[in-house]
Enzyme design. Structure first.
Site, PDB file in Angstrom:
ATOM      1  N   GLU A  85       6.003  -9.227  14.452  1.00 49.65           N
ATOM      2  CA  GLU A  85       5.409  -9.645  15.719  1.00 49.65           C
ATOM      3  C   GLU A  85       5.859 -11.047  16.113  1.00 49.65           C
ATOM      4  OE1 GLU A  85       1.010  -9.710  17.819  1.00 49.65           O
ATOM      5  OE2 GLU A  85       1.217  -9.085  15.732  1.00 49.65           O
ATOM      6  N   ARG A 111       0.822  -1.212   0.000  1.00 55.99           N
ATOM      7  CA  ARG A 111       0.000   0.000   0.000  1.00 55.99           C
ATOM      8  C   ARG A 111       0.852   1.258   0.000  1.00 55.99           C
ATOM      9  NH1 ARG A 111      -2.491  -4.013   2.730  1.00 55.99           N
ATOM     10  NH2 ARG A 111      -1.429  -3.471   4.640  1.00 55.99           N
TER      11      ARG A 111
END
Length: 177
Positions: A97, A60
């Protein structure tokens, strides 16, 4: 920032996993007025200044960064996942993460001292963005700012970028993650 721009973001609960509220900018991108306004607001602090390149992170960030680069009459530099660029690259490992990944850019994409803005859709934990800032600085870029449509301040990513000495511009915040 303003309610109409914020209202153009779709929130999807429990994606990609339970407990996560996904902030989807594809609805903003599909709304011509909201898309133009978001780009105009991302560009505003640098209008009339010399920015050499805009770097955007896959995927994006390519859409937003390309539009920002166009508005600033700057070049665009894609930062991609490892193995996606065809020419000689420079890479960096960064924390996710649940592990580590690598991103890279062409080694000749930015000359030392060029003024660069980093653009992406959202800043959360900051792992990818801090990796990109470090990569840009490693090749000698003067990173003027990191810009995002959305900040999730509870996750602390924007502060990690500021801690690297790079100003952060965001257009809106959402609580949680």
């Amino acid at each position: 920032m303003t309610s109409d721009l914020r209202d153009s973001i779709r929130s999807i609960p429990d994606y990609p996993k339970p407990g996560i509220m996904f902030r989807d900018i594809t609805t903003l991108l599909g709304d011509a007025r909201a898309f133009r306004r978001a780009i105009d607001e991302l560009v505003q602090p640098w209008a009339g200044t010399k920015i050499d390149k805009v770097a955007g992170m896959e995927a994006r960030g390519f859409i937003l960064g390309g539009a920002v680069a166009h508005q600033l009459s700057a070049g665009f530099v894609p930062i991609r996942k490892k193995g996606k660029l065809p020419h000689a690259t420079v890479s960096i490992a960064y924390s996710l993460e649940y592990g580590i990944d690598e991103m890279e850019m062409h080694e000749d994409a930015i000359a030392p001292g060029e003024r660069v803005i980093l653009v992406d859709d959202l800043i959360a934990t900051g792992g990818t963005a801090t990796g990109a800032v470090s990569l840009l600085k490693r090749i000698g870029a003067a990173v003027e700012a990191a810009c995002f449509v959305i900040d999730l301040p509870d996750l602390g990513g924007a502060q990690k970028i500021r801690d690297l000495g790079v100003p952060v511009r965001t257009l809106m915040e959402f609580a949680g993650h």
